[in-house]
Design a protein around this motif. Sequence first.
Motif, mmCIF file in Angstrom:
data_model
loop_
_atom_site.group_PDB
_atom_site.id
_atom_site.type_symbol
_atom_site.label_atom_id
_atom_site.label_comp_id
_atom_site.label_asym_id
_atom_site.label_seq_id
_atom_site.Cartn_x
_atom_site.Cartn_y
_atom_site.Cartn_z
ATOM 1 N N TYR A 244 0.826 -1.201 0.000
ATOM 2 C CA TYR A 244 0.000 0.000 0.000
ATOM 3 C C TYR A 244 0.868 1.262 0.000
ATOM 4 N N GLU A 245 1.870 1.294 0.862
ATOM 5 C CA GLU A 245 2.730 2.472 0.967
ATOM 6 C C GLU A 245 3.557 2.671 -0.308
ATOM 7 N N GLU A 246 3.998 1.577 -0.905
ATOM 8 C CA GLU A 246 4.754 1.684 -2.157
ATOM 9 C C GLU A 246 3.876 2.251 -3.267
ATOM 10 N N GLU A 247 2.648 1.776 -3.343
ATOM 11 C CA GLU A 247 1.721 2.277 -4.360
ATOM 12 C C GLU A 247 1.384 3.745 -4.103
ATOM 13 N N LYS A 248 1.188 4.093 -2.852
ATOM 14 C CA LYS A 248 0.859 5.476 -2.504
ATOM 15 C C LYS A 248 1.978 6.423 -2.896
ATOM 16 N N SER A 249 3.222 6.022 -2.646
ATOM 17 C CA SER A 249 4.356 6.872 -3.027
ATOM 18 C C SER A 249 4.460 7.019 -4.537
ATOM 19 N N THR A 250 4.237 5.918 -5.245
ATOM 20 C CA THR A 250 4.332 5.945 -6.713
ATOM 21 C C THR A 250 3.289 6.865 -7.322
ATOM 22 N N VAL A 251 2.035 6.708 -6.905
ATOM 23 C CA VAL A 251 0.960 7.511 -7.502
ATOM 24 C C VAL A 251 1.059 8.963 -7.065
ATOM 25 N N ARG A 252 1.544 9.211 -5.853
ATOM 26 C CA ARG A 252 1.687 10.592 -5.400
ATOM 27 C C ARG A 252 2.698 11.327 -6.260
ATOM 28 N N ASN A 253 3.821 10.678 -6.553
ATOM 29 C CA ASN A 253 4.829 11.315 -7.393
ATOM 30 C C ASN A 253 4.302 11.546 -8.809
ATOM 31 N N SER A 254 3.558 10.578 -9.323
ATOM 32 C CA SER A 254 2.991 10.715 -10.669
ATOM 33 C C SER A 254 1.993 11.864 -10.730
ATOM 34 N N ILE A 255 1.180 11.988 -9.683
ATOM 35 C CA ILE A 255 0.177 13.059 -9.650
ATOM 36 C C ILE A 255 0.852 14.424 -9.564
ATOM 37 N N LEU A 256 1.873 14.539 -8.719
ATOM 38 C CA LEU A 256 2.575 15.818 -8.576
ATOM 39 C C LEU A 256 3.240 16.233 -9.890
ATOM 40 N N GLU A 257 3.828 15.274 -10.587
ATOM 41 C CA GLU A 257 4.444 15.583 -11.877
ATOM 42 C C GLU A 257 3.390 16.020 -12.887
ATOM 43 N N ASN A 258 2.245 15.326 -12.865
ATOM 44 C CA ASN A 258 1.178 15.670 -13.804
ATOM 45 C C ASN A 258 0.567 17.033 -13.482
ATOM 46 N N LEU A 259 0.500 17.367 -12.194
ATOM 47 C CA LEU A 259 -0.022 18.674 -11.803
ATOM 48 C C LEU A 259 0.851 19.791 -12.339
ATOM 49 N N ASP A 260 2.159 19.602 -12.263
ATOM 50 C CA ASP A 260 3.087 20.621 -12.766
ATOM 51 C C ASP A 260 2.968 20.795 -14.270
ATOM 52 N N GLU A 261 2.708 19.685 -14.976
ATOM 53 C CA GLU A 261 2.686 19.731 -16.435
ATOM 54 C C GLU A 261 1.304 20.069 -17.003
ATOM 55 N N GLU A 262 0.246 19.512 -16.399
ATOM 56 C CA GLU A 262 -1.090 19.636 -16.977
ATOM 57 C C GLU A 262 -2.046 20.495 -16.155
#
Length: 220
Positions: free
Chosen positions: A111-129
Amino acid sequence: PICSKLYQAIIDLESDHRIVLTGTPIENSLTDLWSQINFVNPGLLGSLSFFKKGFVYPIERKNDEAREEKLKELIKPFILRRTKQEVASELPPVSEQVRYCSMSEVQRRIYEEEKSTVRNSILENLDEEGMGQSSIMVLQALTRLRQIANHPDMLEDHSDVESGKFAEVCRAVENVVSEGHKVLMFSSFVKHLELFREYFDSIGIRYTWLTGSQNQAQRK
């Protein structure tokens, strides 16, 4: 839908008397009310197009109180309605239990590994999109985390990983069934129910299985 095959089949039924038992059609939509009244007393509210023009649009879009009162007068002789306040005293007290389940050690790590992965992906997408383009990604991420919290095997092949929630539900079901009672289980995910079905098969608990892909319940 009013013009569905089911509705047309119901309208074609022949009987000496017609009764409709329903929940809260007025609160749901006025077209639901029309379909039920039209079954009980065809033509009372006119055609659907007439009803929409004369009642649905004025009431739902313009809050026309005069039209609403007129509709109430028309349907009152044909409706026996009991509100929640009227029947509350006749109902047994609600018994509700909330159980908090701890994840297993491996489950929490996943759960924690998935949470870290998706959080980083969301933050990157927020900056770009920006937020507008990231809302779907956020919902998908939350859904994945919900599934892992239910059981990691819902996403990947983690059949060897224990789930705290799964174990607690199974224990509760076994206790209730052993006392001769029945259990009604719901889940937003068919895969989640499939995991329970496999477990029930393995220990010999009989059940009836119903999902949106079936025309009728399957018993086993």
